[in-house]
Enzyme design. Structure first.
Site, PDB file in Angstrom:
ATOM      1  N   LYS A  39       0.862  -1.182   0.000  1.00  0.00           N
ATOM      2  CA  LYS A  39       0.000   0.000   0.000  1.00  0.00           C
ATOM      3  C   LYS A  39       0.897   1.231   0.000  1.00  0.00           C
ATOM      4  CE  LYS A  39      -3.795   2.081   2.676  1.00  0.00           C
ATOM      5  NZ  LYS A  39      -4.691   1.910   3.847  1.00  0.00           N
ATOM      6  N   SER A  92      -9.637   1.944   3.012  1.00  0.00           N
ATOM      7  CA  SER A  92      -8.764   2.663   2.103  1.00  0.00           C
ATOM      8  C   SER A  92      -7.762   1.759   1.359  1.00  0.00           C
ATOM      9  CB  SER A  92      -7.982   3.722   2.880  1.00  0.00           C
ATOM     10  OG  SER A  92      -7.148   3.120   3.841  1.00  0.00           O
ATOM     11  N   SER A 106      -9.795  -0.334   7.239  1.00  0.00           N
ATOM     12  CA  SER A 106      -9.226  -0.263   5.892  1.00  0.00           C
ATOM     13  C   SER A 106      -8.540  -1.516   5.366  1.00  0.00           C
ATOM     14  CB  SER A 106      -8.244   0.895   5.805  1.00  0.00           C
ATOM     15  OG  SER A 106      -8.968   2.073   5.593  1.00  0.00           O
TER      16      SER A 106
HETATM   17  N1  GLN Z   1     -13.099   4.362   6.365  1.00  0.00           N
HETATM   18  C1  GLN Z   1     -12.401   4.807   7.510  1.00  0.00           C
HETATM   19  C2  GLN Z   1     -11.995   6.249   7.321  1.00  0.00           C
HETATM   20  O1  GLN Z   1     -12.325   6.805   6.348  1.00  0.00           O
HETATM   21  C3  GLN Z   1     -11.237   3.936   7.785  1.00  0.00           C
HETATM   22  C4  GLN Z   1      -9.980   4.297   7.106  1.00  0.00           C
HETATM   23  C5  GLN Z   1      -8.810   3.466   7.525  1.00  0.00           C
HETATM   24  O2  GLN Z   1      -8.956   2.441   8.204  1.00  0.00           O
HETATM   25  N2  GLN Z   1      -7.627   3.892   7.138  1.00  0.00           N
HETATM   26  O3  GLN Z   1     -11.361   6.831   8.139  1.00  0.00           O
END
Ligand code: GLN
Length: 451
Positions: A52, A127, A151
């Site tokens: 990532k 994400s 995420s």
């Molecule tokens: N969807 C969550 C957010 O927008 C989680 C993001 C994450 O785990 N990096 O913050």
């Protein structure tokens, strides 16, 4: 092997990769071949992996999918990258994600959305959307991701693969670009629990460069994969099966639970009563930490700088306005607001108290069960563009994953069936497993028995 995957990556139209460099990859592959020749190869030697783009890597660009870092290359490797390279794994490249890991659909990436390989009109989740899509499409056998509020688990669920978010402190955050430091945790995404176990074994462990890294004996997470599940107590949180859960997701999850009963487990009714409060608490704490972490992007120290400005203040303003996308700016503003004098007690301190209550709910639940199961997300993957203008709708979809991060617990997503997309396509459903602190070994065992 790496050549084969590189070819697939070049042919793919999913937008899962942000940076590939065949020369660098093939040089690593050659080094792996030499280890085989010298009989120095380990279990992971020569196996390709992709990272990532919030993990910094020497050689490849590290952008966090932001315009702010679009041309940034790091002088060092993140701890996770370093460990996998030491294990002989070959880096295929860097994966698309939501900008600075903020999002649930991979649509906040400055480099454009990633497509879900099951249905290219659908989002892959976020994400770590590029990671999940790349594994699901066979562009890489395994990938790294990060999970601050779901995420790893939610994109794994939307792409029909397996992902594990370790206990907070288990995997070093050194070189992982910070979003919300008290919740950020790196982990693997792969097709199976067994592959996740091998990767986690390689990346876990104490690192003095991360102040919240936990000192523990190293463990081989593949050790207990084949243990029978007889007598296992599975906690089913009432709050995870109520209003808002789509019927197709509920059906797939209930079918999986019935399978576990056949494997010798029993289901226990539990309550995580503060579940609805986890969303406001997370978005207050997450934004507060993000506003502080992202203050380093000032146009001087890293990456992008606006072209025309009058003085220093104007340079900061223009750089940050032009360099960050809308969602990132929204969170910086929200975070600055909740931390400001006069609002700090009302929002930030309040959110921290809720965080404690949520951790307390889990503590009580784990006195009655060994693992908690439920859906990862209330729905299957939605269409690209569907929620792009409605951040709150997107935040609400994080309801089942966020509390795990607020409490610092380990969690997994494993594929458990399919639901229907709006256009009647088959879209994967994930089953969520939440374990007690440092109980990854058991989570992987439970996941492996189902697979
Ligand atoms: N969807 C969550 C957010 O927008 C989680 C993001 C994450 O785990 N990096 O913050």
């Amino acid at each position: 092997l790496s050549r084969l995957f590189l070819e697939r990556i070049h042919q793919s139209d999913l937008n899962a990769f942000l940076h590939v460099d065949d020369t660098l990859t093939l040089a690593q592959a050659k080094a792996a071949d030499e280890k085989f020749a010298k009989k120095e190869a380990g279990k992971l030697t020569g196996i390709p992996v992709a990272h990532k783009d919030v993990f910094v890597t020497k050689g490849w660009r590290s952008t966090a999918a932001s315009k702010m870092l679009a041309n940034y290359t790091s002088p060092f490797d993140a701890a996770v990258v370093e460990k996998l390279q030491q294990a002989g794994m070959v880096t295929l490249g860097k994966l698309n994600c939501d900008e600075f890991a903020m999002g649930s659909s991979n649509e906040t990436s400055w480099f454009g959305p990633v497509k879900n390989p099951w249905d290219k009109t659908a989002i892959p989740g976020g994400s770590s959307g590029g990671s999940a899509a790349a594994v699901a499409a066979g562009l890489t056998p395994v990938a790294t991701g990060t999970d601050t509020g779901g995420s790893i688990r939610q994109p794994a669920s939307f792409c029909g693969i397996t992902g594990i978010k370790p206990t907070y402190g288990r995997v070093s955050r050194h070189g992982m670009m910070a979003y919300a430091s008290s919740m950020d945790q790196g982990g693997p995404l792969a097709k199976t629990a067994e592959d996740c176990a091998m990767l986690l074994t390689a990346i876990a462990g104490f690192d003095p460069r991360d102040s919240t890294s936990v000192e523990r004996e190293t463990e081989d997470f593949t050790r207990d994969l084949n243990k029978p599940l007889t007598g296992l107590k599975i906690g089913i949180p009432r709050e995870y099966f109520g209003e808002g859960l789509a019927a197709d997701v509920e059906q797939a999850v209930r079918n999986a639970l019935a399978e576990y009963e056949k494997l010798g487990a029993s289901l226990v009714d539990i309550s995580l009563q503060n579940t609805t409060m986890c969303i406001p608490a997370y978005y207050v704490i997450g934004s507060a930490e993000a506003s502080s972490n992202l203050s380093r992007f000032d146009g001087i120290r890293y990456g992008f700088r606006a072209e025309n400005y009058t003085d220093l203040q104007d340079m900061y303003r223009k750089t940050r306005t032009e360099g960050f996308g809308e969602e990132v700016r929204r969170r910086i503003i929200m975070g600055t607001y909740v931390l400001s004098h006069g609002y700090y007690d009302a929002y930030y301190i309040h959110a921290q108290k809720i965080r404690r209550l949520i951790a307390e709910d889990f503590r009580a639940a784990f006195t009655r069960c060994d693992v908690i199961m439920g859906p990862v997300s209330p729905t299957v993957a939605w269409n690209i563009g569907e929620k792009a203008d409605d951040p709150v709708a997107s935040y609400l979809g994080d309801i089942y994953t966020i509390s795990t991060n607020l409490a610092g617990l380990p969690g997994m997503s494993i594929p458990c069936g399919f639901g229907q997309g709006e256009i009647n396509s088959r879209r994967p459903v994930g089953l969520q497993l939440t374990g007690n602190y440092f109980d990854e070994m058991r989570l992987l065992n439970i996941a492996h028995q189902y697979q």
